[in-house]
Design a protein around this motif. Structure first.
Motif, PDB file in Angstrom:
ATOM      1  N   ASP A  55       0.788  -1.235   0.000  1.00 43.40           N
ATOM      2  CA  ASP A  55       0.000   0.000   0.000  1.00 43.40           C
ATOM      3  C   ASP A  55       0.818   1.282   0.000  1.00 43.40           C
ATOM      4  N   SER A  89      -4.910   3.069  -7.446  1.00 40.49           N
ATOM      5  CA  SER A  89      -6.006   2.413  -6.758  1.00 40.49           C
ATOM      6  C   SER A  89      -5.593   0.960  -6.505  1.00 40.49           C
ATOM      7  N   LYS A 143      -9.307  -5.368  -6.937  1.00 37.66           N
ATOM      8  CA  LYS A 143     -10.234  -5.947  -5.963  1.00 37.66           C
ATOM      9  C   LYS A 143     -10.253  -7.464  -6.113  1.00 37.66           C
ATOM     10  N   LYS A 197      -9.940   8.928 -10.930  1.00 37.30           N
ATOM     11  CA  LYS A 197      -9.536   9.609  -9.699  1.00 37.30           C
ATOM     12  C   LYS A 197      -8.339  10.534  -9.907  1.00 37.30           C
ATOM     13  N   LEU A 248      -3.439   6.789   4.476  1.00 36.67           N
ATOM     14  CA  LEU A 248      -4.563   6.777   3.534  1.00 36.67           C
ATOM     15  C   LEU A 248      -5.148   8.175   3.368  1.00 36.67           C
ATOM     16  N   ILE A 274      -8.483  -0.898   4.495  1.00 35.36           N
ATOM     17  CA  ILE A 274      -8.398  -0.068   3.296  1.00 35.36           C
ATOM     18  C   ILE A 274      -9.677  -0.199   2.462  1.00 35.36           C
ATOM     19  N   TRP A 282     -12.192   1.840   4.157  1.00 35.87           N
ATOM     20  CA  TRP A 282     -11.825   3.244   3.930  1.00 35.87           C
ATOM     21  C   TRP A 282     -12.285   3.704   2.561  1.00 35.87           C
ATOM     22  N   ARG A 283     -12.013   2.883   1.551  1.00 33.95           N
ATOM     23  CA  ARG A 283     -12.367   3.266   0.178  1.00 33.95           C
ATOM     24  C   ARG A 283     -13.867   3.191  -0.060  1.00 33.95           C
ATOM     25  N   GLN A 334     -14.677   6.613   1.266  1.00 30.83           N
ATOM     26  CA  GLN A 334     -14.095   7.718   0.514  1.00 30.83           C
ATOM     27  C   GLN A 334     -14.627   7.791  -0.915  1.00 30.83           C
ATOM     28  N   PHE A 335     -14.752   6.629  -1.566  1.00 30.51           N
ATOM     29  CA  PHE A 335     -15.128   6.635  -2.987  1.00 30.51           C
ATOM     30  C   PHE A 335     -16.411   5.862  -3.262  1.00 30.51           C
ATOM     31  N   GLU A 366     -16.673   2.830  -3.049  1.00 37.30           N
ATOM     32  CA  GLU A 366     -16.160   1.731  -3.856  1.00 37.30           C
ATOM     33  C   GLU A 366     -16.565   0.401  -3.214  1.00 37.30           C
TER      34      GLU A 366
END
Lengths: 211, 316
Positions: free
Chosen positions: A57, A69, A72, A89, B24, B184, B187-188, B191-192, B194
């Motif tokens: 990260d 990004s 996933k 983004k 982050l 994370i 978090w995303r 934030q997004f 997502e």
């Protein structure tokens, strides 16, 4: 400390077999060297990316444009958490921060003049220029890879475009046009292997893009 | 005194989580415990570094430097990461705050032992021989960290599978990595907006490893096994019992609270049954448990007055 007993040998073999079986299954499912995933600068050679990335990260955290990004689980369990480029983004300015902080060399050397993250592909069914006038991407492109043809449609020069994604980031197609489903914009950066399959820088619609 | 270090351990583990969140929120490039630092100065997960180097058959300078940095830290602080930085004990504390006494003895979780009231532990119905936990997960405690230790089998399996398949296999299921992957992902999500399968799959594996396989740390964790191996060279900050203050060595009482409190089966009074000192996570559970405050963690071994391990044979 005991020596090597049968028990420890069997235990070691079991652990190896379980991990190798699990890893082998994961690799068979997601370990392909061709990918539609866009990687940060220097991470374009997929086998090396998958071999080295620890999913730490740091590249995502340091990126000042926020373009980095994470893949996933939907992209495959083996690829999950590896870095990707999300041009919705941000765009890449090749500042080199991500390559600098990568502790394992998963993001290696990258020369924006010669290497590429991908190639921008105009989506004719989405591009605003095909319906009204729009020159946003041509004006934004930092490498002058986009020109306008006689009809005012953007044309990408694939020999110049390095996939920095500034065009995709700025593309207003989803803002100016009525909602047509999905998040695909009027110009989309395709990964190097995807571009190789396409062989052109403009497609009619999504089905052609993903063919 | 009691539970003081437990609270501290919770706080330090939370500080690690906070540092990841900081990374982050602002572009510090801090990273997660898999690799972390500021700019070029970084530490790297030693197991991840081994896997990455083996899989790619290359060692880049940052990987080498990061590994060397962690190796030096481990030589100085031993397995301190396991007690003070790892999110797994933190998760256990959050999601399984109460463990029954019998389970506590079995799993020997740091917190239950450290927080058990002194009266209770002395009046425990368990016979002391059972409480001694001389045998540990099927192997004598003294042989922990050896070839009979199942963590080392997983460590071996990690290395073999990674070399065979050419990618860091264990990283996919590492509970430390998955904790921060989950963080994370959440978090995303905020934030997004997502959403992805990651939000389901990562916590699911984590629950399986940490809450279902409750003995993860002592039975499976290859990272702990690797830190143990490096910790064999650790000579600093080792727990020492002051022989004059200690009730056991002074012959005043048959006190074994430090040994009972130790989640790693280290017995400062009996080197024969004790787990090797390389297993010590510097968690301070023994120091908290000692009614006399006789146990300290000096930077270097004191020359006089204290003996780290008494030679007195076990009485029963």
């Amino acid at each position: 400390m005991t020596g090597c007993t049968r028990r420890s040998f069997v235990g070691f073999c079991t652990a190896s077999a379980v991990l190798a079986g699990f890893g082998g299954a994961v690799k068979a499912a997601d370990g392909a060297s061709d990918t539609d995933i866009l990687r940060p600068p220097g991470g374009q050679f997929e086998p090396a990316m998958l071999a080295t990335c620890l999913k730490c990260d740091r590249c995502l955290s340091i990126c000042h444009t926020g373009v980095i990004s994470l893949a996933k689980v939907d992209d495959g369990f083996m690829k999950a958490r590896t870095p990707t480029m999300d041009f919705h983004k941000g765009g890449c300015d090749f500042c080199g921060d991500c390559q600098k902080v990568c502790p394992v060399g998963a993001l290696g050397a990258f020369d924006p003049a010669h290497n590429r993250l991908g190639t921008a592909i105009v989506q004719k069914d989405r591009c605003v220029a095909y319906f009204n006038g729009c020159t946003e991407c041509r004006e934004a492109c930092p490498f002058n890879a986009i020109s306008l043809d006689d009809a005012g449609h953007p044309v990408v020069d694939s020999s110049v475009c390095n996939g920095c994604g500034v065009c995709e980031n700025i593309c207003p197609a989803l803002v100016y046009r009525s909602f047509a489903g999905g998040t695909r914009r009027g110009i989309v950066v395709a990964s190097p292997s995807r571009f190789e399959k396409l062989g052109k820088t403009a497609v009619e619609d999504e089905s052609e893009m993903m063919a | 005194m009691k539970g003081k270090s437990r609270l501290l351990r919770t706080l330090t583990a939370l500080a690690v989580v906070a540092a990841v969140c900081l990374g982050l929120a602002v572009h510090t490039g801090t990273g997660t415990p898999s690799a972390w630092g500021i700019q070029d100065v970084a530490a790297i997960c030693p197991l991840g570094a081994l896997e990455s180097a083996l899989a790619s058959k290359t060692i880049v300078p940052p990987l080498f430097l990061g590994f060397a940095f962690v190796a030096v830290l481990t030589l100085v602080f031993g397995r301190a990461f396991c007690a003070w930085g790892c999110p797994v004990p933190l998760l256990r504390r959050i999601f399984k705050p109460k463990v029954s006494d019998a389970e506590a003895v079995e799993t020997s979780c740091v917190d239950e032992c450290a927080s058990a009231p002194v009266e209770d532990s002395s009046a425990s119905p368990l016979p002391s021989s059972k409480k001694r936990k001389v045998f540990w997960q099927g192997v004598p405690a003294a042989e922990r960290g050896g070839l009979g230790d199942s963590r080392n089998w997983v460590l071996g399996g990690t290395i073999v599978s990674t070399a065979l398949l050419g990618f860091p296999v264990f990283c996919l299921i590492c509970p430390v990595g998955l904790t921060f992957a989950t963080l994370i992902a959440i978090w995303r999500l905020f934030q997004f907006a997502e959403t992805s399968l990651s939000l389901l799959v990562f916590p699911l594996i984590l629950v399986l490893e940490v809450l279902v396989l409750r003995k993860w740390c002592h039975r499976f964790c290859p990272l702990g096994a690797l830190l143990s191996l490096i910790s064999r060279g650790n000579r600093t900050l080792r727990p020492q019992s002051d022989t004059e203050m200690c009730l056991h060595t002074a012959g005043k009482a048959e006190c074994r609270r430090c040994a009972d409190a130790c989640p790693e089966q280290i017995d400062l009074h009996d080197s024969v049954v004790s787990a090797p000192m390389s297993e010590c996570t510097k968690c301070r559970a023994c120091a908290d448990a000692c009614p006399m405050g006789a146990i300290s963690f000096p930077l270097l071994k004191a020359k006089k007055k204290t003996v780290p391990v008494a030679s007195e044979p076990e009485k029963d």
